[in-house]
Design a protein around this motif. Structure first.
Motif, short mmCIF file in Angstrom:
data_model
loop_
_atom_site.label_atom_id
_atom_site.label_comp_id
_atom_site.label_asym_id
_atom_site.label_seq_id
_atom_site.Cartn_x
_atom_site.Cartn_y
_atom_site.Cartn_z
N UNK A 36 -33.10 -26.21 9.95
CA UNK A 36 -31.43 -25.75 9.65
C UNK A 36 -30.80 -26.19 10.71
N UNK A 37 -31.17 -25.72 11.97
CA UNK A 37 -30.36 -26.20 13.30
C UNK A 37 -30.30 -27.68 13.44
N UNK A 38 -31.42 -28.51 13.27
CA UNK A 38 -31.40 -29.83 13.36
C UNK A 38 -30.56 -30.61 12.47
N UNK A 39 -30.43 -29.94 11.26
CA UNK A 39 -29.50 -30.53 10.16
C UNK A 39 -28.24 -30.51 10.58
N UNK A 40 -27.91 -29.24 11.12
CA UNK A 40 -26.32 -28.92 11.53
C UNK A 40 -25.95 -29.48 12.62
N UNK A 41 -26.93 -29.88 13.67
CA UNK A 41 -26.80 -30.75 14.74
C UNK A 41 -26.45 -32.30 14.58
N UNK A 42 -27.29 -32.68 13.55
CA UNK A 42 -27.14 -33.82 13.20
C UNK A 42 -25.87 -34.40 12.44
N UNK A 43 -25.54 -33.34 11.80
CA UNK A 43 -24.05 -33.39 10.98
C UNK A 43 -23.04 -33.55 11.79
N UNK A 44 -23.17 -32.93 13.03
CA UNK A 44 -22.24 -32.90 14.16
C UNK A 44 -22.37 -34.33 14.93
N UNK A 45 -23.33 -34.50 15.13
CA UNK A 45 -23.54 -35.72 16.32
C UNK A 45 -23.34 -36.88 15.57
N UNK A 46 -24.05 -37.19 14.25
CA UNK A 46 -23.81 -38.59 13.75
C UNK A 46 -22.47 -39.09 13.59
N UNK A 47 -21.69 -38.34 13.06
CA UNK A 47 -20.36 -39.06 13.04
C UNK A 47 -19.39 -39.18 14.33
N UNK A 48 -20.07 -38.35 15.56
CA UNK A 48 -19.37 -38.64 16.81
C UNK A 48 -19.96 -39.83 17.43
N UNK A 49 -21.30 -39.90 17.20
CA UNK A 49 -21.95 -41.31 17.75
C UNK A 49 -21.41 -42.37 16.89
N UNK A 50 -21.08 -42.48 15.28
CA UNK A 50 -20.60 -43.57 14.81
C UNK A 50 -19.10 -43.82 15.44
N UNK A 51 -18.31 -42.91 15.69
CA UNK A 51 -16.95 -43.04 16.06
C UNK A 51 -17.13 -43.48 17.64
N UNK A 52 -18.05 -43.15 18.42
CA UNK A 52 -18.08 -43.65 19.90
C UNK A 52 -18.58 -45.11 19.72
N UNK A 53 -19.31 -45.35 19.07
CA UNK A 53 -19.77 -46.79 18.62
C UNK A 53 -18.75 -47.81 18.09
N UNK A 54 -17.95 -47.33 17.32
CA UNK A 54 -16.93 -48.02 16.62
C UNK A 54 -15.78 -48.13 17.71
N UNK A 55 -15.54 -47.29 18.65
CA UNK A 55 -14.55 -47.38 19.99
C UNK A 55 -15.04 -48.33 20.73
N UNK A 56 -16.37 -48.20 20.92
CA UNK A 56 -16.90 -49.15 21.93
C UNK A 56 -17.01 -50.59 21.65
N UNK A 57 -17.07 -50.82 20.24
CA UNK A 57 -16.82 -52.21 19.99
C UNK A 57 -15.50 -52.75 19.91
#
Length: 64
Positions: A36-57
């Motif tokens: 459950x902790x991993x799922x909650x962590x991924x729900x937080x980190x994946x959108x931030x990673x996508x946003x960071x990737x888009x800003x970087x591009x």
């Protein structure tokens, strides 16, 4: 003026006795919450990673 609105006396024997407070039963604590902790962590980190990737591009394509 109170004599005008006085209806009657309270019969003490008809008052219910006070009940002792009993806390609600809590479910047994499950020690294995890692999935459950991993799922909650991924729900937080994946959108931030996508946003960071888009800003970087965006910054990379804007500078060239």
């Amino acid at each position: 003026m109170m004599h005008q609105y006085h209806v009657g006396d309270i019969d003490i024997s008809s008052i219910p006795k006070k009940k002792m407070y009993t806390p609600p039963k809590q479910p047994h604590y499950n020690q294995d919450k890692t999935s459950e902790f991993i799922i909650k962590l991924l729900q937080f980190l994946v959108p931030i990673a996508i946003l960071g990737f888009a800003v970087g591009i965006r910054i990379y394509t804007k500078s060239t």
